[in-house]
Design an enzyme around this catalytic site. Structure first.
Site, PDB file in Angstrom:
ATOM      1  N   HIS A  78       0.814  -1.218   0.000  1.00 18.65           N
ATOM      2  CA  HIS A  78       0.000   0.000   0.000  1.00 18.65           C
ATOM      3  C   HIS A  78       0.848   1.269   0.000  1.00 18.65           C
ATOM      4  CE1 HIS A  78       0.399  -0.275   4.513  1.00 18.65           C
ATOM      5  NE2 HIS A  78       0.454   1.036   4.377  1.00 18.65           N
TER       6      HIS A  78
ATOM      7  N   ASP B 236       0.159  -7.669   1.416  1.00 19.54           N
ATOM      8  CA  ASP B 236       0.583  -6.275   1.558  1.00 19.54           C
ATOM      9  C   ASP B 236       2.108  -6.140   1.532  1.00 19.54           C
ATOM     10  OD1 ASP B 236       0.320  -3.568   1.743  1.00 19.54           O
ATOM     11  OD2 ASP B 236      -0.141  -3.526   3.885  1.00 19.54           O
TER      12      ASP B 236
ATOM     13  N   SER C  34       4.563   2.501   7.897  1.00 16.46           N
ATOM     14  CA  SER C  34       4.269   1.310   7.103  1.00 16.46           C
ATOM     15  C   SER C  34       5.477   0.875   6.273  1.00 16.46           C
ATOM     16  CB  SER C  34       3.088   1.571   6.172  1.00 16.46           C
ATOM     17  OG  SER C  34       1.904   1.752   6.898  1.00 16.46           O
TER      18      SER C  34
END
EC number: 3.4.21.-
Length: 323
Positions: free
Chosen positions: A147, A188, A266
């Protein structure tokens, strides 16, 4: 007589606890009665003197005990302070050893001219988002979350770029364009590649996630809100969690931690106390309207990453998607 009575009361209190002899005789002695012979007087004086000596000894031992207790408390305080200093030193060493492996990722949208032509000048590009990642090997492969680079992965017009900033083994900071090598939106995960141009990189040390225990310390390094190389500390709060992936599927066996993971974290590594990478920081529950971590944060287990990344590097896709 008043003084005699006062003394009698005072020493009567002491003798109630220290000596069993008759209090009426003591009152007579203190009042100086003429009906007591010399032998009895000497005997009573000896008893009185012995009792005073015992009282003094007891009081003196209390005075000695309190300084001793203070010394013990001070020693315990010093030991605890030394333990805290040792823990802080371990945290500092862990950060200094592992932070050179962490990269800063910027998703950039290139500007257009009035005629619609794309300008390749990244300096004037618009930063669409930031994230983190880490050096996988010395060849320049970078692991991050899908992402984080999703706009680049789905770009159909050539507007998107990915800028990766990091330091080499000599501590020199540099930036390179990151190109997509492989994608696994189900987990992810994504792998980028940068040109090293002869620079030596600092790959992470891989750990394992199959023997983690709830309660053990963990450390997250990343770039929350664009603040590069930020360290947060917490514990493993839970294991075997299930979290959503970017394409709507589920990621199983996720690690839950209370180490703060905010926007920009992230893709960064979650580390154990030895500095080994045990997960990839990926998601957090946020307080409504705040965008801030609620203390319930998640990382993809490193065992999943280790199974997936080699296929992404070689084939560009996860093993399950090859057939």
């Amino acid at each position: 007589m008043t003084m005699a009575l006062a003394s009698s009361k005072a020493f009567s209190s002491i003798f109630n606890t220290l000596s069993p002899f008759n209090q009426s005789k003591f009152v007579l002695a203190c009042s100086g009665s003429n009906h007591v012979n010399a032998v009895d007087r000497r005997r009573r004086i000896m008893i009185f003197g012995s009792s005073l000596a015992l009282t003094s000894t007891l009081l003196g031992s209390n005075q000695q005990r309190f300084p001793m207790e203070s010394a013990i408390a001070l020693e315990q305080f010093k030991e605890k302070e030394e333990e805290l200093e040792e823990e802080e030193e371990r945290n500092v060493n862990l950060f200094q050893k592992t932070s050179p492996s962490v990269v800063y990722i910027e998703a950039i949208e290139l500007p257009k001219t009035s005629s619609g032509d794309i300008l390749t000048d990244e300096e004037n590009g618009k930063i669409e988002g930031t994230g983190s990642g880490f050096v996988w090997d010395k060849l320049g492969h970078i692991v991050t979350n899908y992402h984080v680079i999703a706009k680049l992965a789905t770009d159909q017009f050539g507007l998107q770029r990915c800028k990766v900033s990091l330091v080499d083994a000599k501590g020199t900071r540099f930036s390179k364009e990151g190109k997509i090598v492989g994608l696994d939106p189900d987990n992810d995960l994504a792998v980028l590649k940068i040109e090293t141009e002869g620079r030596e990189l600092n790959p992470v040390v891989l750990g394992t996630s199959n023997d983690l225990r709830v309660g053990q310390s963990c450390f997250a390094i990343g770039n929350p809100y664009g603040y590069e190389n930020t360290l947060t500390i917490g514990v493993v709060s839970g294991l075997g969690r299930e979290i959503p992936s970017p394409n709507g599927k589920s990621i199983s066996e996720a690690i839950q931690t209370d180490a703060d993971i905010n926007s920009g974290n992230s893709g960064g590594p979650l580390l154990d106390s030895y500095g080994h990478t045990i997960g990839v920081n990926t998601a957090t529950f946020t307080r409504k309207g705040s965008g801030m971590s609620s203390g319930v944060n998640f990382a993809i287990p490193i065992d999943t990453v280790v199974r997936t990344v080699p296929y992404l590097i070689v084939y560009g896709t996860a093993y399950r998607d090859r057939f």
